[in-house]
Design a protein around this motif. Sequence first.
Motif: not given
Length: 298
Positions: A193-195, A233-237, A251-253, A267-268
């Motif tokens: 995955d990506t964080r 696309e990943e940045i926008d999401l 932190g968006v996975d 993750n907040s």
Amino acid sequence: MANLYGWIVYNGNLITDKFIDYVSWFQQAAQKQNITVDAIPNNRLLVTTTSKGPAITGFGNKKPDFVHFADKDLHLARQLEALNIPVFNNSRAIELCDNKAYMYQRLSEKGVPIPETIIAPKIYNGLPLQDQSHIDLVIEELGFPLIIKEAYGSFGKQVYWVENQEELTKRVTQLTGTEFVFQKPVHSSLGKDTRLNLVGNQVVTSMMRTSDSDFRANVTAGGKTMPYTPTAEEIDLAIKSAKAVDCDFAGVDLLFGEDGPILCEVNSNPHLRSIFECTGVDVADEMIHYIRKAVQEN
């Protein structure tokens, strides 16, 4: 405006190296920008209700200009906000991200692409699992294998891979009284995955996490990291997802779906050391800058 004074609130009964490191890291980042931040455990700030309005026992005489809330004590976060103290992240964001069932409902309402998820029906704590009919519905909808995630959990823990009906029934029985969700795996992203770490509406840095031995890619679960350049696309999401749950910091996975990125979770209170050691970017510096600007503008 005079130099700011703030608090970082942490849980006074969760004293681990990981959390102590986070508190110290944030204080040092603030100090670099001439901001004093005191570390305050949540059990020294007692939410107090009176006929005169909200109060906090143990507050002291010095009101902070802001609070960075590195805990999940929602009653305290809301009370600080009721006293007109800016809280980052705010109580709404913490509430949405702390409970995965609540988070996935919110993300779905906002049109965020997520894995197909079913929220387990409530069974009161202490009562046995008397009616298993929902298990058949879950199997019919999601099939096998599937993933079970407890609503409250961090670092990839409380997440279970389930291969068949016997395992599923056993796990559901064990979790009686616990909130959890059933989820369809994204097979194209198992062990990967990506964080993306966000401050405001900006992606500050990102990394890829991979595991050769586990469907979870979390560093705590043994995953390895490498710097990663996200696609547009990943940045926008990631930005859309953080906005959906009202996060200033997140932190968006993201998972690698066959037809594009899929949101795993938001993750907040993402910890900062792993992504710093991977990318060399200190997210705390950007967090402090964001807080200063937000407080001064208000």
